[in-house]
Scaffold this active site. Structure first.
Site, mmCIF file in Angstrom:
data_model
loop_
_atom_site.group_PDB
_atom_site.id
_atom_site.type_symbol
_atom_site.label_atom_id
_atom_site.label_comp_id
_atom_site.label_asym_id
_atom_site.label_seq_id
_atom_site.Cartn_x
_atom_site.Cartn_y
_atom_site.Cartn_z
ATOM 1 N N ARG A 68 9.032 44.068 44.545
ATOM 2 C CA ARG A 68 8.724 44.157 45.987
ATOM 3 C C ARG A 68 8.541 42.775 46.599
ATOM 4 N NH1 ARG A 68 4.535 48.008 43.957
ATOM 5 N NH2 ARG A 68 5.052 46.614 42.251
ATOM 6 N N GLN A 84 30.857 47.609 37.645
ATOM 7 C CA GLN A 84 30.528 47.456 36.231
ATOM 8 C C GLN A 84 30.918 48.767 35.535
ATOM 9 O OE1 GLN A 84 27.716 46.347 38.562
ATOM 10 N NE2 GLN A 84 29.244 44.747 38.615
ATOM 11 N N THR A 128 35.913 37.689 38.331
ATOM 12 C CA THR A 128 34.805 36.992 38.976
ATOM 13 C C THR A 128 34.614 35.593 38.417
ATOM 14 O OG1 THR A 128 33.754 39.111 39.380
ATOM 15 C CG2 THR A 128 32.326 37.182 39.494
ATOM 16 N N THR A 129 34.665 35.450 37.090
ATOM 17 C CA THR A 129 34.328 34.157 36.492
ATOM 18 C C THR A 129 35.513 33.472 35.810
ATOM 19 O OG1 THR A 129 33.737 35.265 34.432
ATOM 20 C CG2 THR A 129 31.950 34.899 36.021
ATOM 21 N N LEU A 142 48.186 51.248 29.861
ATOM 22 C CA LEU A 142 48.855 51.743 28.650
ATOM 23 C C LEU A 142 49.986 50.798 28.248
ATOM 24 C CD1 LEU A 142 48.964 54.098 26.625
ATOM 25 C CD2 LEU A 142 50.609 55.211 28.128
ATOM 26 N N GLY A 186 39.977 48.817 35.697
ATOM 27 C CA GLY A 186 41.003 49.012 36.733
ATOM 28 C C GLY A 186 40.548 50.002 37.792
ATOM 29 N N LYS A 187 39.244 50.055 38.013
ATOM 30 C CA LYS A 187 38.687 51.026 38.981
ATOM 31 C C LYS A 187 39.175 50.770 40.397
ATOM 32 C CE LYS A 187 34.522 49.666 37.743
ATOM 33 N NZ LYS A 187 34.697 48.904 36.511
ATOM 34 N N ALA A 223 30.899 42.210 40.347
ATOM 35 C CA ALA A 223 32.092 43.038 40.189
ATOM 36 C C ALA A 223 33.318 42.274 40.654
ATOM 37 C CB ALA A 223 31.944 44.306 41.013
ATOM 38 N N GLY A 224 34.449 42.652 40.121
ATOM 39 C CA GLY A 224 35.699 42.054 40.582
ATOM 40 C C GLY A 224 36.771 43.122 40.552
ATOM 41 N N HIS A 225 37.119 43.640 41.698
ATOM 42 C CA HIS A 225 38.137 44.687 41.745
ATOM 43 C C HIS A 225 39.442 44.095 42.262
ATOM 44 C CE1 HIS A 225 34.832 48.001 41.969
ATOM 45 N NE2 HIS A 225 34.903 47.387 40.817
ATOM 46 N N GLY A 239 33.427 47.762 31.818
ATOM 47 C CA GLY A 239 33.923 47.184 33.065
ATOM 48 C C GLY A 239 35.366 46.736 32.957
ATOM 49 N N ASP A 240 35.949 46.385 34.109
ATOM 50 C CA ASP A 240 37.323 45.876 34.155
ATOM 51 C C ASP A 240 38.340 46.900 33.671
ATOM 52 O OD1 ASP A 240 36.192 43.357 34.917
ATOM 53 O OD2 ASP A 240 35.700 43.054 32.812
ATOM 54 N N ARG A 264 38.265 37.645 28.440
ATOM 55 C CA ARG A 264 37.525 38.840 28.019
ATOM 56 C C ARG A 264 37.707 39.057 26.520
ATOM 57 N NH1 ARG A 264 40.252 41.971 32.936
ATOM 58 N NH2 ARG A 264 38.945 41.164 34.591
HETATM 59 P P1 IMP Z 1 25.295 40.301 35.429
HETATM 60 O O1 IMP Z 1 25.631 41.650 35.955
HETATM 61 O O2 IMP Z 1 25.984 39.182 36.146
HETATM 62 O O3 IMP Z 1 23.818 40.093 35.307
HETATM 63 O O4 IMP Z 1 25.856 40.228 33.920
HETATM 64 C C1 IMP Z 1 25.371 41.077 32.884
HETATM 65 C C2 IMP Z 1 26.490 41.497 31.948
HETATM 66 O O5 IMP Z 1 27.373 42.380 32.645
HETATM 67 C C3 IMP Z 1 27.378 40.348 31.466
HETATM 68 O O6 IMP Z 1 27.822 40.652 30.156
HETATM 69 C C4 IMP Z 1 28.556 40.379 32.415
HETATM 70 O O7 IMP Z 1 29.723 39.815 31.852
HETATM 71 C C5 IMP Z 1 28.716 41.875 32.611
HETATM 72 N N1 IMP Z 1 29.333 42.226 33.884
HETATM 73 C C6 IMP Z 1 28.759 42.249 35.105
HETATM 74 N N2 IMP Z 1 29.631 42.685 36.029
HETATM 75 C C7 IMP Z 1 30.765 42.970 35.391
HETATM 76 C C8 IMP Z 1 32.019 43.500 35.813
HETATM 77 O O8 IMP Z 1 32.267 43.836 36.980
HETATM 78 N N3 IMP Z 1 32.960 43.645 34.837
HETATM 79 C C9 IMP Z 1 32.717 43.343 33.533
HETATM 80 N N4 IMP Z 1 31.555 42.868 33.096
HETATM 81 C C10 IMP Z 1 30.588 42.678 34.011
#
Ligand code: IMP
Length: 434
Positions: A141, A223, A299-300, A331, A15-16, A39-41, A12-13, A304
């Site tokens: 369900r 992700q 997101t948080t 790069l 740069g999508k 996700a955090g774009h 993840g992360d 990293r």
């Molecule tokens: P969850 O998706 O919040 O349940 O987290 C599960 C794992 O996926 C954790 O290690 C998160 O840090 C990671 N994760 C979830 N979404 C992202 C994302 O968009 N970028 C990077 N890591 C992510």
């Protein structure tokens, strides 16, 4: 009927969001197919930085954008994002955004569950947004979908069914008593339902019709491959499947309609949360990469973890996703490092493997085998970057080009673009793109 999946090849992360924004012009429809506001774009346009957790990146260019059935949505967050965009003169009305009526809703109990579990000793390091619990409810369900949210009668029926079970188990197992009351939840979610009613759509039909009319559709992954619930470093993964095959399953289209898959690969590797990361750098160099690459979660805000690029992970992704090519991002962050390392194999006991270790025991024993390349200096880089706007990839310092060409040769995948900074104009195209 061309349709392309763009997805992350690492943890993840990569740069999508920026890539999707850049290539968006070539598409008629942009579809988010899994995950939620974990996700955090980030997309930078001029002086404004847009951070999206749920909205498909297509909205920045006013492209029709869909949240497909496989996405899980916290309607409170989606509304905030829409309001933010509207405040920046980018109105996201129902003409721009469509939300599949099957998409599941993150209810307050899901976020409480996530937080409560993560406070224990067995931590995944989740984003705390309720993603795991909502996918559990869906599989059991036990879930609330958008079609329930927009209909007060169905919403109340769902709440009467599910609220007491969650309230009781949260209290009895984790001592959580702060869950908002059923009545308060109903009131809040009813208002949200009213707001989202005009946005509801059947994304499966809309995408299919677009493809029949020869429109270009872009599926935007969230992700990434190594966080895939099946094929990632389980259990340190997310609860959905970011892999390309899931774009068809989650959006509700015939898998044969996906014609192209492109990977987004950061020039080094990062990971947030717990779990194996064999090429991790825990030293001063790691800190330097983190600072220079601004590697803090969108997101948080968590720092990293940072490490060297792992080509065995890219090979795993290629096996699962069938990449047609890749985009290398960030790069520039490697400028000024004397020696660049790339993991090309693992030593597991007496055995050398050239695939990414995913079995728990193998992961524990695996020692990365690196190949070392000469780095490129800051001064060379700065000069080249002025020039690169006009001259593209060929203007980059020789060792930067060599690094990219090494990745290309080892992976057997064409590099379609290289990004050298956060702006749209800092994407250098290379070869054929969709
Ligand atoms: P969850 O998706 O919040 O349940 O987290 C599960 C794992 O996926 C954790 O290690 C998160 O840090 C990671 N994760 C979830 N979404 C992202 C994302 O968009 N970028 C990077 N890591 C992510």
């Amino acid at each position: 009927m061309p349709s392309t999946v763009i997805l992350g090849a690492q943890w993840g992360d990569e740069g999508k969001g920026k890539l999707v924004d850049y290539f968006c012009d070539r598409f008629d429809l942009v579809v988010r197919y899994q995950g939620g506001n974990n996700a955090g774009h980030t997309v930078q346009v001029g002086d404004t930085t847009y951070k999206m957790h749920l909205l498909p990146s297509g909205v920045i260019r006013g492209k029709r954008s869909l949240i497909a059935s496989g996405v899980v949505v916290d309607p409170r967050v989606l509304k905030e994002e829409i309001d933010f965009f509207s405040g920046h003169r980018l109105p996201v009305g129902p003409d721009v955004l469509g939300v599949d009526f099957r998409a599941h809703i993150i209810m307050p109990w899901h976020t409480y569950w996530d937080a409560a579990r993560e406070s224990g000793t067995h931590k995944i390091g989740t984003t705390g947004r309720g993603i795991g619990p909502v996918y559990e409810s869906k599989a059991a369900r036990f879930g609330v979908r958008f079609e329930d949210l927009v209909n007060p009668h169905l919403l109340m029926t769902a709440l009467e069914r599910y609220y007491p079970i969650h309230a009781r188990t949260l209290k009895e197992i984790f001592g959580v008593t702060k869950l908002p009351s059923l009545e308060a939840t109903f009131k809040q979610y009813c208002t949200l339902g009213e707001h989202f009613k005009p946005y509801l759509c059947d994304a499966s039909i809309e995408i299919d019709e677009a493809l029949q009319r020869d429109k270009n559709v872009l599926f935007e992954g969230a992700q990434a491959t190594l966080l895939d619930n099946n094929f990632g470093t389980y259990p340190y993964v997310t609860s959905s499947q970011p892999i390309a095959a899931n774009a068809a399953a989650s959006a509700g289209i015939n898998p044969r309609l996906i014609t192209r898959v492109e990977a987004v690969v950061k020039a080094y590797a990062t990971r947030v949360g717990e779990g194996p990361f064999p090429t991790e750098l825990t030293d001063a160099l790691g800190e330097r990469l983190r600072k220079r690459g601004n590697e803090y979660g969108t997101t948080t805000g968590r720092p990293r973890r940072v490490g060297w690029l792992d080509l065995t992970a890219l090979e795993l992704g290629n096996r699962l996703n069938g990449y047609d090519g890749m985009h290398i991002t960030k790069l520039d962050v490697l400028a000024g490092i004397n020696e660049l390392k790339v993991c090309t194999a693992y030593q597991v006991g007496s055995k050398r493997i050239t695939y990414f270790p995913t079995q728990r025991e193998q992961v524990e024993k695996a020692v990365p085998v690196f190949e070392t390349l000469d780095g490129f200096g800051e001064a060379d880089w700065d000069d080249a970057c002025h020039d690169s706007k006009a001259r593209g990839f060929d203007a980059l310092p020789k060792n930067a080009r060599k690094y990219v060409e090494f990745i290309e040769k080892k992976s057997g995948l064409p590099v379609l673009s290289v990004s050298v900074g956060p702006g749209r104009e800092q994407i250098l195209l290379r070869g054929a793109t969709p």
